[in-house]
Design a protein around this motif. Structure first.
Motif, PDB file in Angstrom:
ATOM      1  N   SER A  20      80.142  19.007  37.993  1.00  0.00           N
ATOM      2  CA  SER A  20      80.637  19.926  39.026  1.00  0.00           C
ATOM      3  C   SER A  20      81.689  19.292  39.924  1.00  0.00           C
ATOM      4  O   SER A  20      82.497  19.994  40.511  1.00  0.00           O
ATOM      5  N   LYS A  21      81.671  17.966  40.051  1.00  0.00           N
ATOM      6  CA  LYS A  21      82.549  17.255  40.979  1.00  0.00           C
ATOM      7  C   LYS A  21      82.385  17.784  42.400  1.00  0.00           C
ATOM      8  O   LYS A  21      83.314  17.765  43.204  1.00  0.00           O
ATOM      9  N   GLU A  22      81.189  18.287  42.701  1.00  0.00           N
ATOM     10  CA  GLU A  22      80.930  18.806  44.045  1.00  0.00           C
ATOM     11  C   GLU A  22      80.125  17.737  44.772  1.00  0.00           C
ATOM     12  O   GLU A  22      79.113  17.243  44.259  1.00  0.00           O
ATOM     13  N   LEU A  23      80.573  17.390  45.973  1.00  0.00           N
ATOM     14  CA  LEU A  23      80.054  16.186  46.604  1.00  0.00           C
ATOM     15  C   LEU A  23      78.670  16.356  47.242  1.00  0.00           C
ATOM     16  O   LEU A  23      77.777  15.545  47.022  1.00  0.00           O
ATOM     17  N   SER A  24      78.506  17.422  48.038  1.00  0.00           N
ATOM     18  CA  SER A  24      77.290  17.481  48.852  1.00  0.00           C
ATOM     19  C   SER A  24      76.038  17.525  47.977  1.00  0.00           C
ATOM     20  O   SER A  24      75.065  16.805  48.222  1.00  0.00           O
ATOM     21  N   GLY A  25      76.065  18.345  46.938  1.00  0.00           N
ATOM     22  CA  GLY A  25      74.892  18.439  46.070  1.00  0.00           C
ATOM     23  C   GLY A  25      74.619  17.128  45.356  1.00  0.00           C
ATOM     24  O   GLY A  25      73.464  16.709  45.223  1.00  0.00           O
ATOM     25  N   THR A  26      75.706  16.459  44.907  1.00  0.00           N
ATOM     26  CA  THR A  26      75.526  15.185  44.205  1.00  0.00           C
ATOM     27  C   THR A  26      74.841  14.174  45.111  1.00  0.00           C
ATOM     28  O   THR A  26      73.882  13.498  44.713  1.00  0.00           O
ATOM     29  N   VAL A  27      75.342  14.083  46.349  1.00  0.00           N
ATOM     30  CA  VAL A  27      74.760  13.127  47.295  1.00  0.00           C
ATOM     31  C   VAL A  27      73.287  13.454  47.536  1.00  0.00           C
ATOM     32  O   VAL A  27      72.419  12.574  47.499  1.00  0.00           O
ATOM     33  N   MET A  28      72.987  14.741  47.749  1.00  0.00           N
ATOM     34  CA  MET A  28      71.599  15.105  48.063  1.00  0.00           C
ATOM     35  C   MET A  28      70.683  14.839  46.871  1.00  0.00           C
ATOM     36  O   MET A  28      69.557  14.360  47.041  1.00  0.00           O
ATOM     37  N   LEU A  29      71.163  15.125  45.662  1.00  0.00           N
ATOM     38  CA  LEU A  29      70.310  14.897  44.489  1.00  0.00           C
ATOM     39  C   LEU A  29      70.048  13.412  44.285  1.00  0.00           C
ATOM     40  O   LEU A  29      68.908  12.989  44.060  1.00  0.00           O
ATOM     41  N   ILE A  30      71.119  12.611  44.354  1.00  0.00           N
ATOM     42  CA  ILE A  30      70.928  11.176  44.125  1.00  0.00           C
ATOM     43  C   ILE A  30      70.051  10.586  45.224  1.00  0.00           C
ATOM     44  O   ILE A  30      69.136   9.796  44.962  1.00  0.00           O
ATOM     45  N   GLY A  31      70.302  11.003  46.476  1.00  0.00           N
ATOM     46  CA  GLY A  31      69.455  10.538  47.576  1.00  0.00           C
ATOM     47  C   GLY A  31      67.998  10.905  47.344  1.00  0.00           C
ATOM     48  O   GLY A  31      67.090  10.087  47.525  1.00  0.00           O
ATOM     49  N   THR A  32      67.759  12.143  46.910  1.00  0.00           N
ATOM     50  CA  THR A  32      66.388  12.580  46.656  1.00  0.00           C
ATOM     51  C   THR A  32      65.753  11.754  45.544  1.00  0.00           C
ATOM     52  O   THR A  32      64.584  11.354  45.632  1.00  0.00           O
ATOM     53  N   GLY A  33      66.536  11.475  44.499  1.00  0.00           N
ATOM     54  CA  GLY A  33      66.021  10.669  43.402  1.00  0.00           C
ATOM     55  C   GLY A  33      65.566   9.307  43.889  1.00  0.00           C
ATOM     56  O   GLY A  33      64.454   8.847  43.590  1.00  0.00           O
TER      57      GLY A  33
END
Ligand code: HEM
Ligand SMILES: [Cu+2]
Lengths: 569, 131
Positions: B26-39
């Motif tokens: 997606s190259k979308e930043l906010s979701g990527t950050v939240m998912l990786i942080g959650t992981g």
């Protein structure tokens, strides 16, 4: 912990009263750190919130009964649907499930004397109570309560569009209840990881406890994100930042991403506890062991894992999201959910079903949730969602889901009421309540689906241009009032029961799990004795030594409960 | 302890992989950050539990232990305490200060400090009402 092997008797109960200590009355309410007292406080408070949120719903439906209703003004209507949604989601459904019944039952189900952090548990309750008061205070301030919907989308929630104190109270309330939820999540996880009784391995825990463990983990993953989002919203409103402000280089859609990154897991934070409750109830009243224990556990974990990757299905129409990813992930969730339905039906199949009120509510939960799930699959398809987004189809979809939760809440209450109070709720009133609630929910939601397909938008106080929508709206309101009436029946039943005799005994339903081994109500620190735990049905094994649960991994005869029993006696 | 560790690590790794796939696609930043942080939020405590599960003997709750294996001291559980209530009221006043003006913080902050001190002292004593 004591090691005798006897079910709890009335003689023990007397002893319990001697042992009871600490302050009583109002001081007990203020200072108790007993998970049972806190759990009850939560349960009662959240039911009051259900009644308040329900009263708002009655006003909403009264307004919508005619195309040009004059029950409330347009501005008041905005406050009403915002506060209805907020009270129901933030103050009723979650706190009832993870603060109320879970707080009460989880420690007892695993044979623990209390929650791991009793004082933190008490703090959770006070943050929840003050958060609830804070939210409702909105009606008392100039400018009225928050009016931007329960999702608080930017820019509707910015300082320009929502200048009043009501919006700040809404933010403050969510901060308080958010921390309350986080602390409860910490407590649930720590309690389940560290305070299980000997023999209570992870794969012998009751499914309700499993679901609460996964709920606790989901709370810890999701709620901090919401809290962070709210802090930024407050900063935008008061400290001159422009995080969500498009006019100054901010990104309004960021709020939606943050909100739903919490919001979709929240859907499962709300649903999993009720899944757990019906999973306890259905096998007990079918006189069978649960069908597919491990499948149930893995389905719960899979639902939790997938639920973190579906948030933007609420944002399909924004044009900013990766449609195939979110659509596909959403469809994947239907697989573990399907497994659960399969196992619930499998647990009933061929059983000797007892149609008690609790069992009726559990079945009503299955049917109503199934309708919500199926219409959810429709909404998970972007082309269909483009057509139905922000219409009454969506309102009907999520009300099928949340009404299922209310029905599930009643199932849990009718099932555990004898444990908590020693008294049975009246079954006849319970069955009448069930039919009003179940049929009322159906009559209330079904017209909504049709209205949505006809194009009726949500969050609209009048539909003057479409008088032809009136019939379906009136029907929907009739359903809503049936639901309202069912709630009155419940309150009557609960009040009436306080005068009935304490006849429940420790194990009135011939149930499976540890809470049914101790007295009703349980003593301070929960147990005088515990049985040996050799399966996921320790209480059943104790009462039925010749019909032990042969569990999934337990085929060694020396592990059979009766063998174990002989050894200890 | 093993199952507990596996549960958290499993959830964390799944979300992390999802975050990487999502980020690349997606190259979308906010979701990527939240998912990786959650992981990571799942993996970290999971590794901690794994560390301990390797180093300690099986606990009675992880085995077919008889019920008296749990006899003895398992922790102290305060029977009652006023401090959670006081702390809750302090937090409430603090939030009201966000809405109605910072003068409320003048009452809120001392209340919170007082409550934290009281709770700590009570904990040190083992808790007046604990047993
Ligand atoms: C007594 C039964 C209920 C009735 C009759 C009812 C009725 C309604 C109606 C008509 C709306 C749409 C208002 C509009 O868009 O103009 C609405 C919105 C909503 N309801 Fe309910 N509801 C009930 C129970 C619940 C429950 C139990 C929950 C959650 C646990 C809930 C959560 C919501 C939410 C989140 C919204 C959206 C609010 C918004 O648009 O911001 N409702 N309700
Ligand atoms: Cu969702």
């Amino acid at each position: 912990m004591v090691d005798v092997l006897e079910p709890q008797t009335a003689a023990h109960d007397d002893h319990g009263h001697d042992e009871h200590h600490g302050p009583s009355g109002i001081m007990n309410w203020l200072t108790s750190t007993d998970h049972k007292v806190i759990g009850l406080n939560y349960t009662v408070t959240s039911i009051i919130m259900l009644v308040i949120g329900g009263a708002f719903a009655m006003l909403i439906r009264a307004q919508l009964t005619t195309p040009n209703g004059s029950v409330v003004t347009l501005a008041q209507y905005n406050e009403l649907f915002t506060m209805h949604g907020s009270v129901m989601i933030y103050l009723f459904a979650g706190p009832f499930a993870f603060g109320g019944l879970a707080n009460y039952m989880v420690p007892i189900q695993i044979g623990a004397p209390d929650m791991a952090f009793p004082r933190l548990n008490a703090l959770s309750y006070w943050l929840y109570l003050t958060g609830s008061i804070t939210m409702l205070l909105g009606f008392a301030v100039a400018g009225g309560a928050a009016n931007f919907g329960w999702v608080g989308y930017a820019p509707l929630s910015d300082a320009l569009n929502a200048p009043g104190a009501g919006a700040d109270l809404w933010i403050g309330a969510l901060l308080l209840t958010g921390f309350s939820a986080i602390f409860t999540g910490v407590n649930l996880v720590a309690t389940i990881f560290y305070l299980r009784a000997p023999g209570m391995t992870m794969f012998r825990m009751p499914i309700f406890t499993w679901n609460m463990l996964v709920t606790g983990i989901l709370i810890l993953l999701a709620f901090p994100v919401l809290t962070a989002g709210l802090v930024m919203l407050y900063a935008d409103r008061h400290f001159g930042t422009h995080i969500y402000d498009a006019n100054h280089g901010g990104v309004p859609i960021l709020w939606q991403n943050i909100f739903w990154f919490w919001g979709h897991p929240e859907v499962y934070i709300l649903a999993l506890p009720f899944f757990g409750m019906v999973t306890e109830i259905i096998p007990v009243f079918s006189r069978k062991p649960l069908f597919g224990y491990k499948g149930m556990v893995f389905a719960t974990i899979a639902i939790a894992a997938l639920s973190t990757g579906v948030w933007a299905h609420h944002m399909f129409t924004t044009g900013t999201v990766l449609l195939p990813f979110f659509s596909f992930m959403t469809y994947l969730i239907s697989i573990p959910t399907g497994i659960k339905f399969f196992n619930w039906i499998g647990s009933m199949w061929g059983g000797q079903i007892r149609f008690t009120a609790a069992m009726l509510f559990a079945i009503g939960f299955l049917i109503t949730f199934l309708i919500g799930g199926i219409t959810g699959i429709i909404l998970a398809s972007p082309p269909l969602d483009f057509f139905t987004h922000d219409t009454y189809f969506v309102v009907a979809h999520f009300h099928s889901v949340v009404m299922a939760l209310v029905i599930g809440a009643m199932a849990g209450l009718y099932y555990w009421f004898p444990k908590i109070t020693g008294r049975f709720l009246n079954e006849r009133i319970g069955k009448a309540q069930f039919w009003f609630l179940f049929l009322g929910s159906t009559i209330f939601t079904m017209p909504g689906y049709l209205l949505g397909l006809k194009g009726m938008p949500r969050r609209m106080a009048v539909y003057t241009l479409h008088p032809e929508w009136q019939h379906l709206n009136t029907l929907s309101s009739v359903g809503a009032w049936m639901i309202g009436f069912s709630t009155i029946l419940f309150v009557i039943n609960a009040v009436k029961t306080t005068r009935s005799p304490k006849t429940a005994g420790p194990n009135p339903w011939d149930a499976h799990t540890l809470e049914w081994f101790t007295t009703s109500p349980p003593p301070h620190h929960n147990f005088y004795a515990l049985p040996n735990i050799r399966s996921e049905r320790p209480t059943w094994d104790y009462y039925h030594p010749d019909a032990p649960a042969l569990t999934h991994d337990d085929h060694d005869p020396s592990h059979m409960p009766n063998a174990a029993k002989g050894a200890t006696k | 302890m093993k199952t507990e560790a596996r549960l958290l690590i499993g959830l964390g790794v799944f979300v992390l992989i999802m975050g990487i796939v999502y980020g690349i696609w997606s190259k979308e930043l906010s979701g990527t950050v939240m998912l990786i942080g959650t992981g990571i939020l799942g993996i970290f405590p999971g590794l901690y539990y794994r560390y301990w599960s390797k180093r300690m003997a099986g606990r009675p709750e992880d085995t077919d232990a008889p019920v008296d294996a749990g006899a003895g001291f398992i922790g102290s559980f305060p029977g009652s305490s006023i401090w959670p209530f006081v702390l809750g009221m302090g937090c409430w006043l603090m939030v009201l200060a966000l809405v109605f003006g910072s003068w409320l913080a003048v009452i809120a902050l001392p209340t919170i400090t007082f409550a934290l001190a009281g709770a700590t002292a009570e904990g040190r004593r083992g808790g007046a009402a604990s047993h």
